[in-house]
Design a protein around this motif. Structure first.
Motif, PDB file in Angstrom:
ATOM      1  N   ASN A  53       0.979  -1.052   0.023  1.00 27.11           N
ATOM      2  CA  ASN A  53       0.129  -0.190  -0.014  1.00 27.11           C
ATOM      3  C   ASN A  53       0.666   1.219   0.088  1.00 27.11           C
ATOM      4  N   LEU A  54       2.314   1.078   0.151  1.00 30.88           N
ATOM      5  CA  LEU A  54       3.253   2.281   0.035  1.00 30.88           C
ATOM      6  C   LEU A  54       3.093   2.809  -1.443  1.00 30.88           C
ATOM      7  N   TYR A  90       1.470   5.422  -2.946  1.00 32.73           N
ATOM      8  CA  TYR A  90       0.339   5.698  -3.972  1.00 32.73           C
ATOM      9  C   TYR A  90       0.632   7.001  -4.705  1.00 32.73           C
ATOM     10  N   ASP A  91       0.341   6.879  -5.970  1.00 36.53           N
ATOM     11  CA  ASP A  91       0.549   7.642  -7.153  1.00 36.53           C
ATOM     12  C   ASP A  91      -0.705   8.059  -7.454  1.00 36.53           C
ATOM     13  N   LYS A 111      -3.198   6.362  -9.942  1.00 36.43           N
ATOM     14  CA  LYS A 111      -4.099   6.051  -9.029  1.00 36.43           C
ATOM     15  C   LYS A 111      -3.780   4.485  -8.685  1.00 36.43           C
ATOM     16  N   THR A 112      -2.459   4.126  -8.706  1.00 31.07           N
ATOM     17  CA  THR A 112      -1.783   3.064  -8.393  1.00 31.07           C
ATOM     18  C   THR A 112      -0.807   3.138  -6.909  1.00 31.07           C
ATOM     19  N   ASN A 113      -0.769   1.860  -6.292  1.00 27.95           N
ATOM     20  CA  ASN A 113       0.309   1.788  -5.358  1.00 27.95           C
ATOM     21  C   ASN A 113       1.447   0.998  -5.673  1.00 27.95           C
ATOM     22  N   TYR A 114       2.039   0.846  -4.579  1.00 28.59           N
ATOM     23  CA  TYR A 114       3.553   0.053  -4.996  1.00 28.59           C
ATOM     24  C   TYR A 114       2.963  -1.398  -5.548  1.00 28.59           C
ATOM     25  N   GLN A 154       0.418  -2.164  -7.139  1.00 24.01           N
ATOM     26  CA  GLN A 154       0.130  -2.579  -8.620  1.00 24.01           C
ATOM     27  C   GLN A 154       0.922  -2.297  -9.582  1.00 24.01           C
TER      28      GLN A 154
END
Length: 287
Positions: free
Chosen positions: A160-161, A163-164, A168-171, A173
């Motif tokens: 969950n770190l 987040y962009d 709209k994605t996290n680590y 993804q």
């Protein structure tokens, strides 16, 4: 004393008798059922009874590695996402009590870390295990404190770190192997397995090398975060992609320092030695 290990994932349930030297006997792998009416626990019960009868086991010690957040003291699933239906609250201690003498239950990444500890040549002061697969998992161990637990039994949720808000994605993804597959598909490349992409890169394919370099930078960013938060002595990368060994590390390790303060330094980073059997071995390592 006989140690029986189970590894419960969203796709497969693996099991084996784990010998004292870490070798596996009577290894089995079955599909994980849709979890209706305690279906997963019922598979474990059936396999456990088969092991006991087949090998005439008198003293039964069981270790379970499983997806989800685990209350290790209660041997219970504290939380599981919807990928495994009705799994939250599953009480392995209550279900398996009639069959066993001792039970340990661990989150799968915690189990993998414990497995890796069994094959380390010397004791380690601290270790972070990062697993790259369909998702991303994390586990932290300190020789004085043991495995990190967390107030709600769900520490190290590092996927969950980072987040962009633009994508709209996290680590997880971006840096999981599923993230790599999505990245390659988005580029319009022909389908290849992850192993084939690494093979192409090793043979000099520029598209493969550039793609793995870009993905490796995403992985490196997360490792830099781990370094800053935990300052571990070692970081071990697990999951199926860890089988690539040095071919994997070459795309990740040189990029970690980009995301750390100048001269900060970082842990020794290596790939898991036990690969897909780490969680089975780790599940019974403290039994």
């Amino acid at each position: 004393m006989t140690k029986i290990a189970f590894d419960i994932g969203g796709t497969y349930i693996k099991s084996a008798i784990v010998e004292q030297d870490g070798t596996l006997k009577d290894y089995q792998k079955v599909q994980t059922p849709v979890n209706e009416g305690d279906a997963i626990v019922n598979v474990i019960k059936l396999q456990l009874q088969q092991y006991i009868e087949k090998h005439d086991i008198q003293e039964v010690h069981v270790g379970i590695s499983t997806a989800g957040a685990v209350d290790r003291d209660a041997c219970r699933i504290a939380y599981a996402n919807p990928n495994i239906r009705d799994y939250t609250g599953t009480d392995f201690a209550a279900h398996l009590a009639p069959y066993i003498d001792e039970l340990r239950v661990y989150n799968d990444v915690d189990a993998a870390l414990l497995g890796e500890l069994t094959v380390m040549p010397k004791p380690v002061e601290s270790l972070f295990c990062l697993t790259l697969g369909t998702g991303i998992g994390g586990s932290y161990y300190n020789s004085d404190l043991g495995l990190m637990t967390g107030a709600r039994h769900r520490p190290n949720q590092i996927g969950n770190l980072l987040y962009d808000p633009l994508t709209k994605t996290n680590y997880e993804q971006r840096a999981s192997t599923n993230g790599l597959k999505r990245f390659l598909t988005g580029k319009g490349y022909a389908y290849h397995s992850i192993a084939e992409w690494f093979d192409l890169a090793s043979k000099g394919d520029e598209h493969a090398k550039a793609s793995l370099q870009q993905w490796g930078e995403e992985v490196a960013r997360g490792i830099a975060e781990i370094q800053i938060i935990y300052d571990p002595a070692e970081i071990v990368i697990g999951g199926g992609v860890s089988a690539q060994g040095a071919n994997l590390l070459q795309f990740i390790v040189p990029q970690v320092e980009k995301y750390l303060p100048e001269g900060y330094g970082h842990a020794t980073i290596r790939t898991a030695q036990l690969q897909n059997h780490a969680a089975l071995i780790g599940a019974v390592s403290e039994v």
